[in-house]
Scaffold this motif. Structure first.
Motif, PDB file in Angstrom:
ATOM      1  N   ILE A  77      -3.468  -4.299 -11.886  1.00 54.04           N
ATOM      2  CA  ILE A  77      -4.812  -4.783 -12.206  1.00 54.04           C
ATOM      3  C   ILE A  77      -4.989  -4.993 -13.706  1.00 54.04           C
ATOM      4  N   ASP A  78      -4.359  -4.145 -14.505  1.00 54.54           N
ATOM      5  CA  ASP A  78      -4.437  -4.318 -15.959  1.00 54.54           C
ATOM      6  C   ASP A  78      -3.963  -5.706 -16.366  1.00 54.54           C
ATOM      7  N   GLY A  79      -2.977  -6.238 -15.637  1.00 49.76           N
ATOM      8  CA  GLY A  79      -2.459  -7.568 -15.970  1.00 49.76           C
ATOM      9  C   GLY A  79      -3.294  -8.695 -15.397  1.00 49.76           C
ATOM     10  N   LEU A  80      -3.724  -8.565 -14.128  1.00 46.25           N
ATOM     11  CA  LEU A  80      -4.407  -9.673 -13.473  1.00 46.25           C
ATOM     12  C   LEU A  80      -5.880  -9.774 -13.852  1.00 46.25           C
ATOM     13  N   ILE A  81      -6.554  -8.628 -13.984  1.00 49.64           N
ATOM     14  CA  ILE A  81      -7.993  -8.616 -14.303  1.00 49.64           C
ATOM     15  C   ILE A  81      -8.197  -7.651 -15.476  1.00 49.64           C
ATOM     16  N   PRO A  82      -7.924  -8.092 -16.687  1.00 51.14           N
ATOM     17  CA  PRO A  82      -7.924  -7.165 -17.839  1.00 51.14           C
ATOM     18  C   PRO A  82      -9.248  -6.451 -18.072  1.00 51.14           C
ATOM     19  N   ASP A  83     -10.364  -7.075 -17.695  1.00 52.48           N
ATOM     20  CA  ASP A  83     -11.674  -6.482 -17.954  1.00 52.48           C
ATOM     21  C   ASP A  83     -12.241  -5.770 -16.723  1.00 52.48           C
ATOM     22  N   HIS A  84     -11.358  -5.207 -15.894  1.00 56.62           N
ATOM     23  CA  HIS A  84     -11.825  -4.551 -14.667  1.00 56.62           C
ATOM     24  C   HIS A  84     -12.652  -3.302 -14.940  1.00 56.62           C
ATOM     25  N   GLY A  85     -12.468  -2.682 -16.087  1.00 56.04           N
ATOM     26  CA  GLY A  85     -13.256  -1.507 -16.417  1.00 56.04           C
ATOM     27  C   GLY A  85     -12.629  -0.211 -15.931  1.00 56.04           C
ATOM     28  N   GLU A  86     -13.402   0.867 -16.036  1.00 53.74           N
ATOM     29  CA  GLU A  86     -12.883   2.192 -15.718  1.00 53.74           C
ATOM     30  C   GLU A  86     -12.885   2.459 -14.214  1.00 53.74           C
ATOM     31  N   GLU A  87     -12.004   3.353 -13.802  1.00 53.30           N
ATOM     32  CA  GLU A  87     -11.968   3.781 -12.409  1.00 53.30           C
ATOM     33  C   GLU A  87     -13.209   4.622 -12.102  1.00 53.30           C
ATOM     34  N   LEU A  88     -13.821   4.340 -10.957  1.00 55.24           N
ATOM     35  CA  LEU A  88     -14.950   5.145 -10.506  1.00 55.24           C
ATOM     36  C   LEU A  88     -14.555   6.109  -9.395  1.00 55.24           C
ATOM     37  N   ARG A  89     -13.889   5.583  -8.363  1.00 54.21           N
ATOM     38  CA  ARG A  89     -13.507   6.423  -7.230  1.00 54.21           C
ATOM     39  C   ARG A  89     -12.396   5.738  -6.442  1.00 54.21           C
ATOM     40  N   THR A  90     -11.679   6.531  -5.680  1.00 58.08           N
ATOM     41  CA  THR A  90     -10.648   6.015  -4.787  1.00 58.08           C
ATOM     42  C   THR A  90     -10.916   6.553  -3.381  1.00 58.08           C
ATOM     43  N   VAL A  91     -10.861   5.656  -2.392  1.00 53.51           N
ATOM     44  CA  VAL A  91     -11.152   5.990  -1.002  1.00 53.51           C
ATOM     45  C   VAL A  91      -9.891   5.761  -0.178  1.00 53.51           C
ATOM     46  N   THR A  92      -9.564   6.716   0.697  1.00 57.55           N
ATOM     47  CA  THR A  92      -8.371   6.561   1.536  1.00 57.55           C
ATOM     48  C   THR A  92      -8.751   6.023   2.915  1.00 57.55           C
ATOM     49  N   CYS A  93      -7.782   5.386   3.543  1.00 59.12           N
ATOM     50  CA  CYS A  93      -7.933   4.936   4.920  1.00 59.12           C
ATOM     51  C   CYS A  93      -6.573   5.020   5.593  1.00 59.12           C
ATOM     52  N   GLN A  94      -6.507   4.645   6.848  1.00 60.24           N
ATOM     53  CA  GLN A  94      -5.278   4.795   7.613  1.00 60.24           C
ATOM     54  C   GLN A  94      -4.770   3.428   8.064  1.00 60.24           C
ATOM     55  N   TYR A  95      -3.505   3.155   7.799  1.00 63.24           N
ATOM     56  CA  TYR A  95      -2.837   1.936   8.246  1.00 63.24           C
ATOM     57  C   TYR A  95      -1.905   2.287   9.400  1.00 63.24           C
ATOM     58  N   THR A  96      -1.822   1.402  10.380  1.00 66.36           N
ATOM     59  CA  THR A  96      -0.850   1.529  11.458  1.00 66.36           C
ATOM     60  C   THR A  96      -0.187   0.175  11.642  1.00 66.36           C
ATOM     61  N   ILE A  97       1.126   0.116  11.426  1.00 63.20           N
ATOM     62  CA  ILE A  97       1.810  -1.179  11.471  1.00 63.20           C
ATOM     63  C   ILE A  97       3.118  -1.091  12.249  1.00 63.20           C
ATOM     64  N   THR A  98       3.536  -2.235  12.781  1.00 67.10           N
ATOM     65  CA  THR A  98       4.880  -2.416  13.314  1.00 67.10           C
ATOM     66  C   THR A  98       5.698  -3.162  12.260  1.00 67.10           C
ATOM     67  N   PRO A  99       7.022  -3.242  12.415  1.00 68.84           N
ATOM     68  CA  PRO A  99       7.835  -3.901  11.378  1.00 68.84           C
ATOM     69  C   PRO A  99       7.437  -5.344  11.099  1.00 68.84           C
ATOM     70  N   ASP A 100       7.052  -6.107  12.127  1.00 70.54           N
ATOM     71  CA  ASP A 100       6.729  -7.520  11.890  1.00 70.54           C
ATOM     72  C   ASP A 100       5.244  -7.767  11.628  1.00 70.54           C
ATOM     73  N   ARG A 101       4.399  -6.754  11.823  1.00 69.47           N
ATOM     74  CA  ARG A 101       2.961  -6.826  11.589  1.00 69.47           C
ATOM     75  C   ARG A 101       2.285  -7.939  12.387  1.00 69.47           C
ATOM     76  N   GLN A 102       2.890  -8.327  13.470  1.00 75.15           N
ATOM     77  CA  GLN A 102       2.266  -9.279  14.373  1.00 75.15           C
ATOM     78  C   GLN A 102       1.279  -8.548  15.281  1.00 75.15           C
ATOM     79  N   PHE A 103       0.174  -9.200  15.601  1.00 71.27           N
ATOM     80  CA  PHE A 103      -0.767  -8.597  16.532  1.00 71.27           C
ATOM     81  C   PHE A 103      -0.114  -8.404  17.895  1.00 71.27           C
ATOM     82  N   ILE A 104      -0.569  -7.393  18.598  1.00 71.89           N
ATOM     83  CA  ILE A 104      -0.297  -7.275  20.025  1.00 71.89           C
ATOM     84  C   ILE A 104      -1.642  -7.369  20.735  1.00 71.89           C
ATOM     85  N   ILE A 105      -1.818  -8.436  21.505  1.00 72.81           N
ATOM     86  CA  ILE A 105      -3.042  -8.651  22.283  1.00 72.81           C
ATOM     87  C   ILE A 105      -2.560  -9.126  23.645  1.00 72.81           C
ATOM     88  N   SER A 106      -2.325  -8.174  24.533  1.00 66.77           N
ATOM     89  CA  SER A 106      -1.622  -8.545  25.747  1.00 66.77           C
ATOM     90  C   SER A 106      -1.724  -7.460  26.811  1.00 66.77           C
TER      91      SER A 106
END
Length: 386
Positions: free
Chosen positions: A303-332
């Motif tokens: 971010i320092d490179g792409l958006i130099p004026d992003h400002g200070e960190e306020l907070r970080t929020v976690t979440c959960q990812y669940t993926i398969t190797p190809d990241r293709q949807f399964i709708i079946s």
């Protein structure tokens, strides 16, 4: 005591499952949905504030389904009277030396007649002065890209589902789904058993718990991901407002192929950014809720490179990812148990949620979907037979 019977039972009431319950209910089906935690919980991937909505994808099947999803979002807005989408426009940055050339996105958009612009780095930096894009990057801009509020959207969809007659039971775990010899599925839960003609499993990280006893195991990797919010200095605020700054995605380049993404101001005067699939691997029971210092350093350096004026960190929020190797949807439906339908979004499905809910409801009630799902089946490389 007789077991109550439903047309459709939905397992998991995040974005996908709630949408499936809503879509089935508005079609007149008798619907029950189960969530192992409280509704609106933060243990999965459907909480916090903003998610990207876009048609801009490097595969035409995703572009086509995304176009359908916009119509479904509009119908949710009509039924609820609430605004779901904030359209900001969006850019995808694709390094010229990377494996994901801009042609992959432009070809997919062309195949679906979605308008876009191809921009040089100089054009991007001039149009949106908050960016510092290097000359080695191609950019695809789509005007229809925007933001949906995650928690508000899921809550709204759940209210619409209940308003259409669906029963949603939270704090109720599903222990097994058992296909019945005479058709339908026995759903065994912590609150008692029910029988459903069709079951839609939208259990994300917990999917294999239900599929394993049926002879199928998906190669799922679960990880704790995170996003960080930044506060620019007041003199820079104007350039980052949602009507002046787009949603952005950085396509991977080099051997690590790291992808990043971010948002303009939305709901509060802060920027949000994260790394996609940073591989802080775990299982749900091991989730720490403590942000990764490694991911923090990688994001801040980027971010320092792409958006130099992003400002200070306020907070970080976690979440959960669940993926398969190809990241293709399964709708079946499952191959051997056609009364059980699986919906797995591979950690990039929120934008598609109303459409995935609709097509799974169509599969359950009508046996076929109005959208082309041919790319979203149980492919051999993705699924292990036990």
């Amino acid at each position: 005591m007789a077991v109550e019977t439903f047309d459709v039972a939905v397992v998991g009431l995040g974005a996908l499952g709630s949408s499936a319950a809503y879509q089935a209910a508005i079609k007149g089906a008798k619907v029950i949905g189960f969530e192992q935690f409280e509704l609106g919980h933060v243990r999965g991937a459907s909480h916090d504030t903003s998610r990207i909505v876009r048609t801009s994808y490097g595969a035409p099947e995703f572009v086509a389904l995304a176009r359908s999803a916009y119509k479904d979002w509009a119908e949710i807005e009509r039924r609820s009277g609430l605004k779901m989408l904030t359209i900001t426009g969006g850019v995808v940055f694709l390094p010229k030396d990377g494996p994901n050339g801009s042609h992959t996105f432009s070809d997919s958009l062309d195949a679906n007649n979605v308008p876009y612009e191809r921009l040089s780095a100089a054009e991007v930096n001039r149009r949106w002065p908050g960016f510092n894009v290097p000359d080695s990057v191609d950019t695809i801009y789509t005007a229809d890209t925007g933001i949906v509020h995650a928690s508000k959207a899921v809550t709204t969809i759940q209210y619409l589902a209940r308003g259409a007659g669906a029963i949603l039971r939270d704090n109720t775990s599903v222990d097994a789904v058992v296909p019945q010899p005479g058709g339908g599925v026995l759903v065994k839960t912590s609150g008692g058993d029910v029988h459903a003609k069709k079951v839609i499993i939208a259990a994300d990280a917990w999917t294999n718990k239900l599929l394993g006893p049926l002879g199928v195991e998906l190669p799922l990797t679960v990880m704790q991901e995170q996003v960080t919010y930044y506060k620019p200095k007041p003199e820079h605020d104007a350039r980052f407002e949602s009507d002046k700054f787009p949603v952005w995605i950085w396509g991977g380049a080099g051997s690590d192929e790291k992808w990043f993404y971010g948002f303009p101001f939305y709901g509060e005067p802060v920027l949000k950014a994260g790394q996609d699939a940073g591989r802080n691997d775990m299982v749900p029971e091991e989730r720490t809720w403590v942000p990764s210092e490694r991911l923090r350093r990688e994001l801040n350096t980027f971010i320092d490179g792409l958006i130099p004026d992003h400002g200070e960190e306020l907070r970080t929020v976690t979440c959960q990812y669940t993926i398969t190797p190809d990241r293709q949807f399964i709708i079946s439906p499952m191959e051997k148990h056609k009364d059980i339908i699986v919906a797995l979004g591979n950690a990039h499905a929120f934008k598609f949620a109303p459409a995935i809910g609709r097509v799974t409801a169509e599969l359950a009630l009508e046996g076929k979907a109005t959208d082309d799902l041919s790319k979203f089946g149980f492919s051999q490389p993705t699924v292990s037979k036990l």
